[in-house]
Write a protein that holds these residues in place. Structure first.
Motif, PDB file in Angstrom:
ATOM      1  N   VAL A   1      40.534  52.481  39.436  1.00  0.00           N
ATOM      2  CA  VAL A   1      40.480  51.054  39.142  1.00  0.00           C
ATOM      3  C   VAL A   1      40.052  50.321  40.410  1.00  0.00           C
ATOM      4  O   VAL A   1      40.558  50.606  41.497  1.00  0.00           O
ATOM      5  CB  VAL A   1      41.843  50.523  38.647  1.00  0.00           C
ATOM      6  CG1 VAL A   1      41.829  49.007  38.528  1.00  0.00           C
ATOM      7  CG2 VAL A   1      42.210  51.150  37.304  1.00  0.00           C
TER       8      VAL A   1
ATOM      9  N   ALA B   1      48.120  50.035  35.322  1.00  0.00           N
ATOM     10  CA  ALA B   1      46.940  49.577  36.046  1.00  0.00           C
ATOM     11  C   ALA B   1      47.114  49.643  37.554  1.00  0.00           C
ATOM     12  O   ALA B   1      46.200  50.058  38.278  1.00  0.00           O
ATOM     13  CB  ALA B   1      46.596  48.149  35.618  1.00  0.00           C
TER      14      ALA B   1
ATOM     15  N   ALA C   1      47.211  46.334  31.560  1.00  0.00           N
ATOM     16  CA  ALA C   1      46.428  47.497  31.137  1.00  0.00           C
ATOM     17  C   ALA C   1      47.139  48.794  31.493  1.00  0.00           C
ATOM     18  O   ALA C   1      47.951  48.846  32.431  1.00  0.00           O
ATOM     19  CB  ALA C   1      45.048  47.466  31.777  1.00  0.00           C
TER      20      ALA C   1
ATOM     21  N   ALA D   1      40.853  45.586  35.788  1.00  0.00           N
ATOM     22  CA  ALA D   1      41.925  45.726  34.804  1.00  0.00           C
ATOM     23  C   ALA D   1      42.916  44.579  34.892  1.00  0.00           C
ATOM     24  O   ALA D   1      43.220  44.081  35.979  1.00  0.00           O
ATOM     25  CB  ALA D   1      42.662  47.047  35.011  1.00  0.00           C
TER      26      ALA D   1
END
Length: 259
Positions: free
Chosen positions: A175, A166, A124, A120
């Motif tokens: 993530v 993110a 994001a 990411a």
């Protein structure tokens, strides 16, 4: 393709959601274009890794195109592999990487969660805001998020329908890496190149063993059954399984065929 692009660079397919003017929201035609593109990737023995991303700088995917749905007045007809042609694609052991370049909301978050790795940008954000419009995230997001980050973390995100930055997604565990927006393509390629160092057969088998093993009641039973998984059987009989030890013994780089 009208709403997506699909490109190939050697053994890597990149599929880009390409409606930046509406934050890459998915309409009915786009669902079917994605199904076709993912089918082509899955069925091509020369393609080993798929990267999924969004066009523009604002969005990976803002989910379903609610305006288009309201105009049509028709219930969505998803393709064979479900939302975006991906979220019910349980029969493809090839690795998928989501390169999330902006907001990933609703169905967009579900598409990212359906990938094996999420890289990411620091711009994001993620979320399942469906309750805010009287809907429920039925594209796998509820199930995948709970399995990937644990029940309490998932329920906190799901019940509040909040936006998750993110860096928080990295801390929560869904993530894999957060990078500056300008470095997203390079970081994604680094992940791709690291995957490509290994045997495609071994990579696919590893993914399949993990997924099938999670369905088993215990690690003991999973280890007992793994030798009977179809992907495991195919790997044991593959050229790649022979090439790896041979290349090591001959002190050279292996030449993988994915067969």
């Amino acid at each position: 393709m009208q709403f997506i692009t699909a490109t190939r660079d050697g053994p890597v397919t990149t599929i880009t959601l390409n409606r930046p003017e509406v934050m890459n929201a998915i309409n009915i035609a786009m669902h079917h274009e994605l199904q076709d593109a993912f089918d082509a990737f899955a069925g091509d023995d020369s393609q080993f890794v798929c990267v999924v991303t969004g066009a523009g700088e604002r969005a990976f995917c803002a989910g379903s195109d609610l305006k288009a749905a309201a105009v049509s007045g028709l219930p969505p007809e998803y393709p064979r592999s479900g939302y975006a042609g991906l979220i019910e694609r349980f029969d493809c052991p090839k690795p998928f990487i989501a390169a999330v370049n902006g907001v990933a909301l609703g169905g967009g978050f579900e598409v990212a969660l359906a990938c094996d790795i999420i890289v990411a940008s620091d711009t994001a954000s993620f979320g399942l805001p469906e309750p805010l419009v009287g809907a429920v995230a039925l594209g796998g997001g509820l199930h995948r998020l709970a399995r990937q980050v644990g029940l309490k973390q998932a329920m906190g995100a799901i019940l509040t329908a909040r936006r998750i930055p993110a860096d928080e997604g990295l801390r929560m565990g869904f993530v894999n890496e957060v990078v500056p927006a300008a470095g997203l393509a390079a970081a994604t390629r680094r992940w791709v190149d690291q995957i490509l160092r290994g045997s495609p057969m071994a990579v696919r088998t590893s993914k399949a063993v993990v997924q099938r093993g999670l369905e088993e009641p215990s690690v003991e039973i999973a280890m007992r059954h793994q030798q009977d998984y179809p992907e495991f059987v195919a790997w044991r009989a593959s050229d790649d399984a022979i090439e790896g030890p041979r290349a090591f013994a001959e002190k050279r780089s292996p030449v993988w065929t994915g067969q």
